[in-house]
Each structure stands twice: as structure tokens, then as C-alpha cells.
Scaffold this active site. Structure first.
Site, short mmCIF file in Angstrom:
data_model
loop_
_atom_site.label_atom_id
_atom_site.label_comp_id
_atom_site.label_asym_id
_atom_site.label_seq_id
_atom_site.Cartn_x
_atom_site.Cartn_y
_atom_site.Cartn_z
N HIS B 63 -36.17 10.42 5.38
CA HIS B 63 -35.25 10.30 6.51
C HIS B 63 -36.00 9.72 7.70
O HIS B 63 -37.23 9.74 7.75
CB HIS B 63 -34.59 11.64 6.85
CG HIS B 63 -35.54 12.70 7.31
ND1 HIS B 63 -36.54 13.21 6.51
CD2 HIS B 63 -35.67 13.33 8.50
CE1 HIS B 63 -37.22 14.13 7.19
NE2 HIS B 63 -36.72 14.21 8.40
N HIS B 65 -36.88 10.39 10.70
CA HIS B 65 -37.48 11.13 11.80
C HIS B 65 -38.94 10.70 11.93
O HIS B 65 -39.61 10.46 10.93
CB HIS B 65 -37.39 12.64 11.57
CG HIS B 65 -36.08 13.23 12.01
ND1 HIS B 65 -35.64 14.46 11.61
CD2 HIS B 65 -35.12 12.74 12.83
CE1 HIS B 65 -34.45 14.71 12.17
NE2 HIS B 65 -34.13 13.67 12.91
N ASP B 67 -41.74 12.07 12.47
CA ASP B 67 -42.83 12.76 11.77
C ASP B 67 -42.85 12.46 10.27
O ASP B 67 -43.75 12.92 9.56
CB ASP B 67 -42.76 14.28 12.03
CG ASP B 67 -41.40 14.88 11.70
OD1 ASP B 67 -40.37 14.26 12.05
OD2 ASP B 67 -41.36 15.96 11.10
N HIS B 68 -41.89 11.68 9.79
CA HIS B 68 -41.88 11.29 8.39
C HIS B 68 -42.09 9.79 8.19
O HIS B 68 -42.22 9.33 7.06
CB HIS B 68 -40.57 11.71 7.71
CG HIS B 68 -40.48 13.18 7.50
ND1 HIS B 68 -40.57 13.77 6.27
CD2 HIS B 68 -40.36 14.21 8.39
CE1 HIS B 68 -40.49 15.08 6.39
NE2 HIS B 68 -40.35 15.38 7.68
N ASP B 214 -36.91 16.90 3.97
CA ASP B 214 -36.40 17.99 4.81
C ASP B 214 -34.96 18.26 4.42
O ASP B 214 -34.11 17.38 4.51
CB ASP B 214 -36.42 17.58 6.29
CG ASP B 214 -37.84 17.43 6.82
OD1 ASP B 214 -38.79 17.49 6.01
OD2 ASP B 214 -37.98 17.25 8.03
#
Lengths: 309, 309
Positions: B63, B65, B67-68, B214
Site C-alpha cells: 500500500h 503509505h 513507511d512501506h 498492513d
């Protein structure tokens, strides 16, 4: 004397190594924080250093290469997770606005605070009313549009001379404070006006730290950094790779030292080392042969300026 | 047996800690590399692990975001500095194309290789002709559009039965190799055609690794991961924070274990731990009470699948 230190969070050039992260240097000055470049991994290094994410903070980006700016994204997101409320100021060359705008849209991090992004030009780029420092920018010479910065402590009033005050008929107490903060007072003994310059020494010049970012050494930069207390300079290569330095618009340790000497700074700190150097002691030796007051930065190193005059 | 392992490069949720970087798991399969999520700091972790930047490589983002996905930028740039020549395949949800396009433009990293970016939908998203694995995607349940992935080793021919070959008149030598690679041959002794199915056991089902990204646990994911050999699952929270797990669209370690049990996987690996847990042993205990074959990932941990049947 309040805190005044440089903390190096990343000191590698282009690619990180086991020992060195990508470019990031932080000036901690009292309760304020100024960050110079913010390469990938800066937030993790800041967390390891125990830095706060809620203080007054301005970030100055030297140029829009990924290894100097990508860390902004994670840092901004983490500041939100920590519920930052104060605005964050970000300065950088053309591209900085779009970089933050597009990534904020695509990655959708909901910010808990305002981000004020400004494109810099040469001159004073930051001089907050309530801030005790200002930052100047000057064009540097890299493969893309790039700037060097000087962090400049604002001048402080001269030292107070108690004997002069007493001899002018101003007794110790609230009137001294008024004089110390630059206001004229009336002497209760003589009835005359006493002005601050009668009891204060010469204003003390603020201390200065220069940050070169990625650059060739130039006359313009030597002039820009003249008289800095500390100069943090691009030292990507050693003597044996001086051709790479020219080709890639970086500096050798020796060139950094030559510029430091010309600029008459007090302390040179080498940084932004090529990943090829497992050990940078040869680079430090080469620089010291020109400018003895040279040290090499490493990650998590702290340089304390609070003891400097 | 060629190499087949999962290497965990980042196992923290949302913010990095001293011990854990942001999400990144790498499957090394023979000479191929598949990367699942690529949070900030992944390239540094990869360098520390000694991973090559030039191999056949596909990256699957769960996804969009930060942090990914932010680590993609530095990884792509570093691959160029290492003069990568093979194309890089990147898969992710809507937004992945723009993320790479805009940042490539703004940061101006000159790529030495082609980047082929694809927006994923549920189903097979990668099945390279020369690749020995494929990857399937399925919708997961997070606060934004998100996908889980299964890395699937392609089925291998059944085991060769030498006695069956001899009894059918095929002597040891080149003809055995032909049969083993799925081709019919003529017996030099009987003159008859011998087909591979006469000398090979049943095709061996490829091994599978599930990556949840997540997500909340869902029926759809339990079905998607059914029969995986290894399941790497969101385990952001422990029992005491189950409310946070629901609110933030993550899973608890216990919920990961319940899903692993329902999906009948062989091994559960917990990852993506909230930075609040200095020690995740309580989370592992909670999961094991439901599904005993549970371990916790940590940075630089290697899980070897080459010994699995």
C-alpha cells in the site's frame, strides 16, 4: 550558556554504508533545531540520538538529490505520529515545493501541523522574529542547482559593566536589567538619562557554522564562509580521486582544507565521504597538511560550540 | 536445491526504532529476488546484508503509505550507481506509477536501467516467462487501498523413477535428462515411445509464502493464504492494544495466529511490530497459544525454506 551543538546524523555520500547514513546535520541551539539536508534514514538516526520532534524546527536542503532530501518524507510523517503542533519550515532549491506537495498527496500522510515550504535564493533565507539565529544561503557549484548555508547566531549585546553603571548613579536592581536589555534609564541619583552604550561593551558577534552541501570549492564560497567558527564541508574524495571530484562536482579533503584556510575559519569538519573509504584517516591527514584544525565527522558525532567565545 | 530464503530487512511499524527498520522483506530464490514493501532505510539494510543490486528483481508494494514505499527511491538510485542493467519490475496499488514518475522527475536520478511499473489488481500479478515463481495479489483491509501477496514457486516435475525408466528400456544417459525435463523419448531397446508421466511421480506443488502487508484479519485473506508454507503477517499489537488494532486497521499477534490456523499454514512469522514494544516475546506467547508454529521476525533474520519439502 545555552546548548549549541552540531550533531551529525548522516555522513556518507550517495549511498549509505553500515557505518554512515545519508547526509543530515543538525544544529541544536537552545530550544531550536536547524537541520541541514535530510537524506534517507535521518529520522532513524534522530530517534537513535533521542532528538525531539516537537521543537521549533527549520530544515535547509542544499539540493534536490534523493540522498539529501528523501528523508524529509519519513521525518514529516513521524512528526505527525508524535502529534507535532508547531509549524515546520522547509527551505530548498526549486523543486522542494513540488517534492513535498506531490508526495504528501500520493502518500496521504495526514499532518498534525503546518508545513511552510520556501524556495531559497542567495541571501538571508530564515530570520524568525522569535528565533535566536538566522540562516543565509549562497549558490554552490554542483551538478544541479545547489546552495550552501551559514547558520548564524544573532549578535548578542555587549557585556554589562557594573562599575560604569554605579559610577553613573544607577544602583543594582531592575534598572540594570533595563540597561542590559538595551533600554535607556534615568539615574535616580543624578536625574540624568543613562544609555545602554554607556554601560555595555561592544555587541558580541554571533557564532557561525557553514554547511557546504555537495560542491566544488569556489571563490564565492570561500568568501561566503569567511570567518565562520565551524565549517562543515564536502569531502567526498581523497587526493587519489581528485579527478572524480572534478567530474562529479564534489571536493577532495585537501580542497576543503584549502577553502577553510582561505575563509579563515576556526574549525573544519569533513563530511560526505564516498562509500569507498572504510577509513577516512588518510583524507584527514591530507586536509591537515593544509589546515591543521580539521576533524572528520562520523554518524552520531556531536561537536559542541557552547565553549567557543 | 537452490537457495530459497526470506530475509527480513525491516520489521517495525510506522516509525523505525534503534533495532527495527521500516517494512521490507526479501525473498531470495535462486538468482531471483522478490522484495515485499520497501520502507525508508531498506537499501541500507540490504547493503548491510550484502545483497546484490544487479539480480533479476521485482518489488511488490502492499500500500502507498510512506513507511512501506519511500525506500524505493533510494534503492532505485543506488541500483543506478551500481550500474544495474536488468529492468526492475515494480508492482503496487494505484499511486505507485505517479510516485515513481514524479520523484524521478523532481530528484532527477538518471537510471541506468528500465523501470516497469504496474498497478496491481487481485489475481496473478507477476509470472515472468523465465522466472521460476509467480506472485498473486488479493485485497487486504487497511485504512487505504491495500493488497496482500503470495510468492509462489512454480510447480516442479515429479521425482524421476530410474527403475521405471530401465524397465521400459531407457538406459541411463541423455534420454533420462529428456524425460526429466518433460519430453517423450523412444526406447532404443523396444522401439516404443516412453512418455514422461510413465517415469515421473506426481508434479511437486511449489512452496508458497504469504505476505499480509498492513491489514485486519479477514475471511478473504484466510482463504488467500490457505496452505501457504510460510505466512508473514501484520502483528502490530499485543492483546492489550486490540482496540488500536481495530481502529488503525492492523492485527494483533493473536489475530495473526487465528488466521494462520484457519489458513492451515505451516509456519507463521510475525512482523510489523509497533515501536512501543521493546520486546515482542509477549506477542509471540499470545500467538503461540493459538498457533504454536509461530516466530517473530527481526531485522536481518533469515528464514530458510530450502529444507522444506
Amino acid at each position: 550558556m545555552s546548548d549549541f551543538r552540531i550533531r551529525f546524523l548522516g555522513t556518507s555520500s550517495a549511498v549509505p554504508t553500515r557505518e554512515r547514513g545519508l547526509s543530515c546535520s543538525v544544529v541544536q541551539y537552545g530550544n531550536e533545531v536547524a537541520i541541514f539536508d535530510c537524506g534517507e534514514g535521518s529520522q532513524r538516526s534522530a530517534i537513535a540520538a533521542g532528538l525531539s520532534f516537537s521543537k521549533d524546527c527549520s530544515i535547509f536542503v542544499t539540493h534536490m538529490h534523493g540522498d539529501h532530501v528523501v528523508g524529509l518524507l519519513g521525518l514529516m510523517q513521524t512528526m505527525s505520529l508524535y502529534r507535532r503542533e508547531r509549524p515546520l519550515y522547509v527551505f530548498g532549491p526549486k523543486g522542494i515545493v513540488e517534492f513535498i506537495k506531490y508526495n504528501h498527496e500520493i502518500l496521504g500522510f495526514g499532518l498534525t501541523y503546518e508545513v511552510r515550504v520556501s524556495v531559497v535564493r542567495s541571501g538571508v533565507v530564515f530570520d524568525g522574529e522569535h528565533s535566536k539565529y538566522r540562516v543565509r544561503a549562497e549558490r554552490s557549484l554542483h551538478s544541479v542547482l545547489s546552495y550552501a548555508y551559514v547558520f548564524e547566531e544573532k549578535d548578542k549585546p555587549g557585556r554589562f559593566d557594573p562599575r560604569a553603571a554605579l559610577s553613573l548613579g544607577v544602583p543594582e536592581g531592575p534598572l540594570w536589567s533595563r540597561l542590559q536589555s538595551g533600554h535607556a534609564v534615568r539615574s535616580p541619583r543624578t536625574g540624568r538619562i543613562v544609555s545602554p552604550d554607556q554601560v555595555l561593551g561592544r555587541p558580541r558577534r554571533g557564532r557561525r557554522i557553514g554547511f557546504s552541501g555537495d560542491t566544488r570549492p569556489t571563490k564565492k564560497l570561500a568568501s561566503f564562509f569567511r570567518g565562520c567558527d565551524v565549517l562543515v564541508f564536502d569531502s567526498t574524495y581523497g587526493d587519489q580521486n581528485s579527478v572524480n571530484a572534478k567530474e562529479n562536482f564534489h571536493s577532495t579533503a585537501r580542497e576543503a582544507a584549502e577553502l577553510a584556510r582561505e575563509a579563515n575559519v576556526k574549525q573544519l569538519i569533513l563530511t560526505h565521504f564516498s562509500a569507498r573509504y572504510k577509513n577516512v584517516s588518510a583524507l584527514v591527514r591530507q586536509a591537515r597538511s593544509v589546515f591543521p584544525k580539521t576533524i572528520a565527522a562520523k554518524d552520531q558525532m556531536v561537536y559542541d560550540l557552547s565553549e567557543l567565545s
